[in-house]
Scaffold this active site. Structure first.
Site, PDB file in Angstrom:
ATOM      1  N   LYS A   1     -16.197 -54.771  24.932  1.00  0.00           N
ATOM      2  CA  LYS A   1     -16.079 -53.808  23.829  1.00  0.00           C
ATOM      3  C   LYS A   1     -17.402 -53.710  23.061  1.00  0.00           C
ATOM      4  CE  LYS A   1     -11.162 -54.513  23.787  1.00  0.00           C
ATOM      5  NZ  LYS A   1     -10.004 -55.260  23.324  1.00  0.00           N
TER       6      LYS A   1
ATOM      7  N   GLN B   1      -8.134 -58.942  18.613  1.00  0.00           N
ATOM      8  CA  GLN B   1      -7.938 -59.191  20.047  1.00  0.00           C
ATOM      9  C   GLN B   1      -6.664 -60.007  20.290  1.00  0.00           C
ATOM     10  OE1 GLN B   1      -9.900 -57.860  22.592  1.00  0.00           O
ATOM     11  NE2 GLN B   1      -8.230 -58.645  23.840  1.00  0.00           N
TER      12      GLN B   1
ATOM     13  N   ASP C   1      -6.314 -49.541  17.880  1.00  0.00           N
ATOM     14  CA  ASP C   1      -5.418 -49.874  18.991  1.00  0.00           C
ATOM     15  C   ASP C   1      -4.147 -49.018  18.928  1.00  0.00           C
ATOM     16  OD1 ASP C   1      -6.420 -51.724  20.774  1.00  0.00           O
ATOM     17  OD2 ASP C   1      -5.944 -53.457  19.509  1.00  0.00           O
TER      18      ASP C   1
END
Ligand code: NDP
Length: 282
Positions: free
Chosen positions: A52, A96, A119
């Site tokens: 990322k 994460q 997300d």
């Protein structure tokens, strides 16, 4: 023999488009910034976070990594998230997953500001997805849609079968396909006669997490097969859910692992970060 859907190439095209949008925002004095929180030292999570960060560098997005000890409590993590929510220079926040056991994942997902929830796991963004409101959309399923579109593969009127009903892949994937007028079936571990259902799929999407799960006898001749799975085989090699060598002979299009859906997820995260930055300045 199926045509390979090249997720790496499509992801590259998405990132180039994102880079252009970043430039336009920078001309207005806005530098999109993604904050990634990583807790503990799980090697897979470290790899994902590094990917990322690399994608941020490639697109001109500022990346901010917050590494926390594996003993971090829910309260401590909530404090970090609150600070990032209040920080005007941060446009996207990602925590994460998976989180260590002592942390309440639902509380964390609910704490991230919906405007910064790149997300798209927050209940508000999930609700918007169900309503069909264009907003931040979960990265993996939206990456699958972009792949299908890129190859000019119509969804409307097609029998779409998803194996897997997780909140991050299966369920949002169903919503996105439904929005595009696909006829959607979601299968799971309690589904009876899975083979009969997958055998009807024009578009078969596997998100199970088991190597070798989808065999050629489960696939209709000429189907489009999208493999979301990221697994390790017995030799420790990265693989998907689909028995690629046999299914490739039957499908019309197929995604490989690696190089299929995986790179798209990261590219869509970049897209979401830019979208979040724009939304916050609108
Ligand atoms: P989950 O473990 O949360 O979900 C797996 C799903 O598979 C569940 O719904 C489960 O059913 C279903 N399932 C398990 N066994 C069977 C079976 N025998 N028959 C039918 N269905 C079954 O996984 P995720 O959705 O988080 O991830 C799935 C895979 O995708 C993993 O390999 C993961 O690593 C990968 N992944 C890849 C991403 C990418 O960027 N490419 C992003 C996210 C995930 P039930 O609900 O009944 O238990």
């Amino acid at each position: 023999m199926a045509q390979i859907i090249d997720g790496k190439a499509v992801a590259q095209a998405v990132k180039e488009n994102v880079a252009r949008k970043v430039e336009q925002l920078q001309e207005r004095g806005i530098r999109p910034c993604l904050a990634v929180i990583i807790i503990g030292d799980d090697p897979a999570s470290r790899t994902y976070v590094n990917n990322k960060k690399k994608a941020c560098e490639a697109t001109g997005i500022l990346s901010k990594e917050i590494s926390l000890d594996k003993e971090t409590t829910t309260e401590q993590l909530l404090n970090v998230i609150n600070e990032l929510n209040d920080d005007m220079s941060v446009h996207g926040i990602l925590c994460q997953l998976p989180l260590p056991k002592q942390i309440d994942e639902n509380k964390i997902i609910a704490a991230i500001s919906p405007e910064k929830d790149v997300d798209a796991f927050h209940a508000l963004n999930v609700g918007r997805l169900f309503q069909g409101v264009q907003n931040l959309q979960p990265c993996t399923p939206s990456g699958v849609i972009v792949l299908l579109d890129y190859y000019g593969l119509p969804i409307e009127g097609k029998n779409c079968v998803i194996i897997g009903r997780s909140n991050i892949v299966g369920k949002p994937m169903a919503m996105l396909l439904l929005q595009r007028n696909g006829t959607v079936t979601v299968a799971h571990s309690k589904t009876a006669d899975l083979k009969a259902i997958t055998g009807m799929a024009d578009i078969l999407i596997s998100a199970v997490g088991k190597p070798g799960f989808v065999t050629a006898d489960m696939v209709k001749e000429g189907a489009i097969v999208i493999d979301v799975g990221i697994n390790r085989d017995e030799q420790g090699k990265l693989c998907g859910d689909v028995c690629f060598d046999e299914v490739e002979k039957k499908a019309s299009f197929i995604t490989p692992v690696p190089g299929g859906v995986g790179p798209m997820t990261v590219a869509m995260l970049m897209e979401n970060t830019v979208r979040a930055a724009r939304l916050q300045y609108q």
